[in-house]
Enzyme design. Sequence first.
Site, PDB file in Angstrom:
ATOM      1  N   LYS A 132       0.855  -1.187   0.000  1.00 29.23           N
ATOM      2  CA  LYS A 132       0.000   0.000   0.000  1.00 29.23           C
ATOM      3  C   LYS A 132       0.888   1.233   0.000  1.00 29.23           C
ATOM      4  O   LYS A 132       2.026   1.183   0.477  1.00 29.23           O
ATOM      5  CB  LYS A 132      -0.892   0.024   1.248  1.00 29.23           C
ATOM      6  CG  LYS A 132      -2.149   0.835   1.063  1.00 29.23           C
ATOM      7  CD  LYS A 132      -3.223   0.040   0.339  1.00 29.23           C
ATOM      8  CE  LYS A 132      -4.477   0.842   0.098  1.00 29.23           C
ATOM      9  NZ  LYS A 132      -5.567  -0.012  -0.403  1.00 29.23           N
TER      10      LYS A 132
HETATM   11  P1  NAD Z   1     -13.333   7.405  -3.368  1.00 32.17           P
HETATM   12  O1  NAD Z   1     -12.332   8.488  -3.165  1.00 32.17           O
HETATM   13  O2  NAD Z   1     -13.847   7.152  -4.729  1.00 32.17           O
HETATM   14  O3  NAD Z   1     -14.595   7.650  -2.431  1.00 32.17           O
HETATM   15  C1  NAD Z   1     -14.509   7.911  -1.089  1.00 32.17           C
HETATM   16  C2  NAD Z   1     -15.868   8.472  -0.704  1.00 32.17           C
HETATM   17  O4  NAD Z   1     -15.924   8.589   0.711  1.00 32.17           O
HETATM   18  C3  NAD Z   1     -16.128   9.875  -1.282  1.00 32.17           C
HETATM   19  O5  NAD Z   1     -17.451   9.964  -1.739  1.00 32.17           O
HETATM   20  C4  NAD Z   1     -15.942  10.782  -0.071  1.00 32.17           C
HETATM   21  O6  NAD Z   1     -16.713  11.954  -0.159  1.00 32.17           O
HETATM   22  C5  NAD Z   1     -16.439   9.865   1.034  1.00 32.17           C
HETATM   23  N1  NAD Z   1     -15.940  10.283   2.336  1.00 32.17           N
HETATM   24  C6  NAD Z   1     -14.711  10.752   2.659  1.00 32.17           C
HETATM   25  N2  NAD Z   1     -14.685  11.089   3.949  1.00 32.17           N
HETATM   26  C7  NAD Z   1     -15.924  10.806   4.431  1.00 32.17           C
HETATM   27  C8  NAD Z   1     -16.503  10.940   5.699  1.00 32.17           C
HETATM   28  N3  NAD Z   1     -15.809  11.442   6.693  1.00 32.17           N
HETATM   29  N4  NAD Z   1     -17.799  10.533   5.844  1.00 32.17           N
HETATM   30  C9  NAD Z   1     -18.504  10.021   4.810  1.00 32.17           C
HETATM   31  N5  NAD Z   1     -17.998   9.887   3.580  1.00 32.17           N
HETATM   32  C10 NAD Z   1     -16.717  10.273   3.404  1.00 32.17           C
HETATM   33  O7  NAD Z   1     -12.679   6.115  -2.705  1.00 32.17           O
HETATM   34  P2  NAD Z   1     -13.006   4.598  -2.991  1.00 32.17           P
HETATM   35  O8  NAD Z   1     -12.032   4.119  -3.959  1.00 32.17           O
HETATM   36  O9  NAD Z   1     -14.456   4.428  -3.213  1.00 32.17           O
HETATM   37  O10 NAD Z   1     -12.597   3.987  -1.572  1.00 32.17           O
HETATM   38  C11 NAD Z   1     -13.509   3.942  -0.475  1.00 32.17           C
HETATM   39  C12 NAD Z   1     -13.076   2.835   0.453  1.00 32.17           C
HETATM   40  O11 NAD Z   1     -13.063   1.614  -0.268  1.00 32.17           O
HETATM   41  C13 NAD Z   1     -11.677   2.993   1.039  1.00 32.17           C
HETATM   42  O12 NAD Z   1     -11.644   2.459   2.335  1.00 32.17           O
HETATM   43  C14 NAD Z   1     -10.840   2.153   0.114  1.00 32.17           C
HETATM   44  O13 NAD Z   1      -9.635   1.727   0.734  1.00 32.17           O
HETATM   45  C15 NAD Z   1     -11.785   1.024  -0.149  1.00 32.17           C
HETATM   46  N6  NAD Z   1     -11.473   0.259  -1.352  1.00 32.17           N
HETATM   47  C16 NAD Z   1     -11.520   0.820  -2.589  1.00 32.17           C
HETATM   48  C17 NAD Z   1     -11.190   0.056  -3.689  1.00 32.17           C
HETATM   49  C18 NAD Z   1     -11.248   0.595  -5.088  1.00 32.17           C
HETATM   50  O14 NAD Z   1     -10.960  -0.160  -6.018  1.00 32.17           O
HETATM   51  N7  NAD Z   1     -11.658   1.822  -5.292  1.00 32.17           N
HETATM   52  C19 NAD Z   1     -10.821  -1.280  -3.532  1.00 32.17           C
HETATM   53  C20 NAD Z   1     -10.810  -1.833  -2.265  1.00 32.17           C
HETATM   54  C21 NAD Z   1     -11.132  -1.037  -1.179  1.00 32.17           C
END
Ligand code: NAD
Length: 420
Positions: A110
């Site tokens: 990571k």
């Molecule tokens: P992203 O940046 O697309 O979305 C994150 C979302 O969370 C945004 O809408 C943001 O406004 C919201 N957010 C941020 N702070 C917040 C808060 N305090 N309260 C409520 N909402 C809040 O990110 P993502 O890629 O969707 O990732 C989200 C989670 O999923 C993370 O934990 C990430 O590690 C995990 N994840 C993502 C992927 C991927 O492929 N994108 C894969 C595995 C895990």
Amino acid sequence: MILTETIKKNVYEAAMENFDLAANALELHPDVREMIKYPERILEVNLPVRMDDGHIHRFEGYRVQHSTARGPAKGGIRYHPNVTLDEVKALATWMTWKCAVVNIPFGGGKGGVTCSPKDMSQGELERMTRRYTASILPIIGPERDIPAPDVYTNSQIMAWIMDTYSMTKGYPIPGVVTGKPISLGGSLGRNEATGRGVFYTIQGACDHLELPLKEARVIVQGFGNAGSIAAQLLHSAGATVIAVNDSRGCVYNGTGLDVAKLIVHKEKTGNVLGFPAAEEIRPNELLALKCDILVPAALENAIDEENAVAVKAKIVAEAANGPVTPEGDKVLESKGIFVIPDILCNAGGVTVSYFEWVQDEQHLFWEAQDVYNRLERVMKTSFAEVLKIHLEHKVSVRTAANMLGIGRVAEATRLRGLYP
Ligand code: NAD
């Protein structure tokens, strides 16, 4: 109160605690624990970047390779003001177990840069990304460590990483990152892979609990890539998405939000607030709403021992990494809530990242339906394997998933002769 205020807890300690629970259940020898528990390599970098106003700003960045026992390290890069080394170590650790749960030939890694991407121009983001790539360049590569997007990083940022890396070699090397634009060697279906994987595991949990998805009421916390796609697929399957939030606020409609329109609204305005046919509620009211499925899809530590008490869902599907603290977990477990743990629930992203890497290495690209079919097979097989351990060993679903992942890493380490 929003998540950024509760993020102070040490997620790495939570990752270690979860490891111990599974290692105990597996009766792993102490020597094996010493060998597989801790990150193999940690790189901390300082990134001096010329900002648009002419001054140099120094950003701190990290890349952690937790394990390469089963293959090259694999894991996203996060741009967020709260990024710390401990957070990156925790996320890298989870990646190791996650890749093993879905049985893809990668270890865990990571990266992260402590920054506020929303306050930076595209030029500043590009210069910071290129500097970060140059700084971690000695340890990444298609055979070593393959970054991908995570919170507040996207396909454009992956394209800059790929370009910076390729510049130093003199030829294009798309396999150094995944989550790239399609025209640069990205995979069809990668953008929606995490949300799609979340959806398949929710289907599995609904089947197991005999809960008809069509009758389910859903709450999504964090309406980004993972959350919005999961919401869209659940909505298409007939479930009713009643509330979602993002970093700016929450919207609620008891009869159901039009998810496709909400996605368009968020794309246009940058947040979910102001969406017509919905009322605004406070973020801490969201978790307490009556629902069947709660999808935490924002950041770590969103559900702790305090707010877990109010959760009324039957299923908590962890689209985010580490959204439930170990104490919060105990509360959810005592209430009989079925938690689909992150290392299983959101593994669709890394699974299609693996497909992307395979396609890049072979220079042969698949159709979207091929990607979806393979992803569905991987997610459903992994769900069934975890469920079997959960039922046979009478452990939580999280411990079952950790047992599957950690057991596979321990086995690989043993076979490589790394311990007697
Ligand atoms: P992203 O940046 O697309 O979305 C994150 C979302 O969370 C945004 O809408 C943001 O406004 C919201 N957010 C941020 N702070 C917040 C808060 N305090 N309260 C409520 N909402 C809040 O990110 P993502 O890629 O969707 O990732 C989200 C989670 O999923 C993370 O934990 C990430 O590690 C995990 N994840 C993502 C992927 C991927 O492929 N994108 C894969 C595995 C895990």
